[in-house]
Design a protein around this motif. Structure first.
Motif, PDB file in Angstrom:
ATOM      1  N   UNK A  98     -11.433  -4.466  -3.522  1.00 31.69           N
ATOM      2  CA  UNK A  98     -12.723  -5.184  -3.405  1.00 31.69           C
ATOM      3  C   UNK A  98     -12.640  -6.711  -3.314  1.00 31.69           C
ATOM      4  N   UNK A  99     -11.654  -7.303  -3.885  1.00 30.47           N
ATOM      5  CA  UNK A  99     -11.715  -8.795  -3.824  1.00 30.47           C
ATOM      6  C   UNK A  99     -11.142  -8.922  -2.460  1.00 30.47           C
ATOM      7  N   UNK A 100     -10.110  -8.139  -1.916  1.00 31.59           N
ATOM      8  CA  UNK A 100      -9.341  -8.565  -0.788  1.00 31.59           C
ATOM      9  C   UNK A 100     -10.560  -8.119   0.504  1.00 31.59           C
ATOM     10  N   UNK A 101     -11.113  -7.185   0.010  1.00 35.81           N
ATOM     11  CA  UNK A 101     -12.333  -6.855   1.303  1.00 35.81           C
ATOM     12  C   UNK A 101     -13.172  -8.130   1.569  1.00 35.81           C
ATOM     13  N   UNK A 102     -13.743  -8.579   0.214  1.00 39.96           N
ATOM     14  CA  UNK A 102     -14.514  -9.714   0.339  1.00 39.96           C
ATOM     15  C   UNK A 102     -14.115 -11.166   0.855  1.00 39.96           C
ATOM     16  N   UNK A 103     -12.812 -11.252   0.660  1.00 37.95           N
ATOM     17  CA  UNK A 103     -12.244 -12.291   1.025  1.00 37.95           C
ATOM     18  C   UNK A 103     -12.294 -12.259   2.638  1.00 37.95           C
ATOM     19  N   UNK A 104     -12.002 -11.176   3.319  1.00 38.10           N
ATOM     20  CA  UNK A 104     -12.050 -11.032   4.691  1.00 38.10           C
ATOM     21  C   UNK A 104     -10.815 -10.409   5.322  1.00 38.10           C
ATOM     22  N   UNK A 105      -9.862 -10.134   4.330  1.00 36.42           N
ATOM     23  CA  UNK A 105      -8.524  -9.512   4.777  1.00 36.42           C
ATOM     24  C   UNK A 105      -8.876  -8.241   5.768  1.00 36.42           C
ATOM     25  N   UNK A 106      -7.906  -7.696   6.583  1.00 36.09           N
ATOM     26  CA  UNK A 106      -8.055  -6.777   7.252  1.00 36.09           C
ATOM     27  C   UNK A 106      -6.707  -5.640   6.952  1.00 36.09           C
ATOM     28  N   UNK A 107      -5.955  -5.893   6.341  1.00 40.18           N
ATOM     29  CA  UNK A 107      -4.999  -4.816   5.785  1.00 40.18           C
ATOM     30  C   UNK A 107      -4.470  -5.261   4.444  1.00 40.18           C
ATOM     31  N   UNK A 108      -4.321  -4.111   3.823  1.00 41.02           N
ATOM     32  CA  UNK A 108      -3.594  -4.503   2.456  1.00 41.02           C
ATOM     33  C   UNK A 108      -2.166  -3.537   2.487  1.00 41.02           C
ATOM     34  N   UNK A 109      -1.068  -4.140   2.501  1.00 42.04           N
ATOM     35  CA  UNK A 109       0.113  -3.652   2.346  1.00 42.04           C
ATOM     36  C   UNK A 109       0.861  -3.295   0.962  1.00 42.04           C
ATOM     37  N   UNK A 110       1.127  -2.127   0.644  1.00 41.69           N
ATOM     38  CA  UNK A 110       1.945  -1.904  -0.531  1.00 41.69           C
ATOM     39  C   UNK A 110       3.409  -1.580   0.030  1.00 41.69           C
ATOM     40  N   UNK A 111       4.347  -2.494  -0.809  1.00 46.78           N
ATOM     41  CA  UNK A 111       5.537  -2.189  -0.661  1.00 46.78           C
ATOM     42  C   UNK A 111       6.223  -1.814  -2.018  1.00 46.78           C
ATOM     43  N   UNK A 112       6.456  -0.366  -1.920  1.00 49.52           N
ATOM     44  CA  UNK A 112       6.677   0.374  -3.219  1.00 49.52           C
ATOM     45  C   UNK A 112       8.512   0.522  -3.341  1.00 49.52           C
ATOM     46  N   UNK A 113       8.797  -0.005  -4.391  1.00 47.98           N
ATOM     47  CA  UNK A 113      10.383   0.254  -4.662  1.00 47.98           C
ATOM     48  C   UNK A 113      10.348   1.552  -5.286  1.00 47.98           C
ATOM     49  N   UNK A 114      11.537   2.252  -4.879  1.00 47.60           N
ATOM     50  CA  UNK A 114      11.630   3.810  -5.440  1.00 47.60           C
ATOM     51  C   UNK A 114      10.670   4.620  -5.180  1.00 47.60           C
ATOM     52  N   UNK A 115      10.299   4.420  -3.801  1.00 47.72           N
ATOM     53  CA  UNK A 115       8.948   5.174  -3.361  1.00 47.72           C
ATOM     54  C   UNK A 115       9.291   6.634  -2.970  1.00 47.72           C
ATOM     55  N   UNK A 116       9.322   7.440  -3.999  1.00 48.60           N
ATOM     56  CA  UNK A 116       9.568   8.782  -3.693  1.00 48.60           C
ATOM     57  C   UNK A 116       8.356   9.575  -3.886  1.00 48.60           C
ATOM     58  N   UNK A 117       7.954  10.722  -3.500  1.00 47.90           N
ATOM     59  CA  UNK A 117       6.707  11.460  -3.402  1.00 47.90           C
ATOM     60  C   UNK A 117       5.959  11.522  -4.788  1.00 47.90           C
TER      61      UNK A 117
END
Length: 192
Positions: A109-128
């Motif tokens: 919500x904070x990122x949305x209110x600031x006007x950003x267009x994408x949030x990217x998650x870079x997840x280490x050890x990103x198994x299912x």
């Protein structure tokens, strides 16, 4: 029983934030750092995000910080200015209690209110079955890539998973000239 509150993180939270992150670095695989950063370094990182006006949140219950989350720049080049990368860390004793979910909801919500267009998650050890992957999926993030064997920690190779969530129309609409990233960009041009 008191409830968990989400609020802006402050400098006063940095000792606890440093402890939470140190545990994640020492015992987990979400961060690819091998040695926990000092309190001074965590302060520098906090100050840098605050100077950039990026959201940095803390989850608190009964006066104790249980976790924190922030959105920072995804990459430094200006064309990336509408994209932020999220980070969320929860104290070991608070895992599985919904703290990460509450933090991420507020961060989105904070990122949305600031006007950003994408949030990217870079997840280490990103198994299912990763708690972070499941959390991001629950919040509507979609898988957008995997770097196989990109990290080596605790005696094993780790994959890095990329997930993303569009905000404010994502790539379907032109940038909002009044958004935080666009205002900061114009301020930077004036400073040159």
């Amino acid at each position: 029983m008191s409830s968990i509150s989400i609020r802006a993180a402050t400098v006063a939270d940095l000792d606890r934030i440093t402890e939470i992150y140190a545990d994640a670095v020492s015992h987990g695989t979400a961060s690819y750092e091998l040695e926990p950063p000092s309190r001074a370094e965590m302060g520098n990182r906090f100050d840098s995000l605050a100077a950039g006006r990026f959201p940095y949140l803390a989850a608190e219950k009964d006066g104790s910080v249980l976790g924190y989350a922030y959105a920072g720049p995804f990459r430094p080049r200006p064309a990336y200015r509408f994209v932020v990368e999220d980070s969320v860390y929860v104290a070991p004793k608070a895992k599985g209690q919904g703290v990460g979910f509450l933090l991420m909801q507020a961060l989105i919500e904070a990122a949305r209110l600031a006007g950003f267009r994408q949030i990217v998650a870079v997840i280490g050890d990103g198994h299912a079955d990763s708690a972070s992957v499941r959390l991001h999926e629950k919040l509507g993030f979609r898988h957008s890539g995997r770097l196989e064997g990109s990290g080596y920690k605790h005696g094993r190779w780790l994959d890095t998973v990329f997930m993303q969530l569009p905000l404010n129309g994502g790539a379907e609409l032109p940038p909002d000239p009044e958004s935080l990233p666009e205002r900061k960009f114009r301020e930077g041009l004036k400073g040159n």
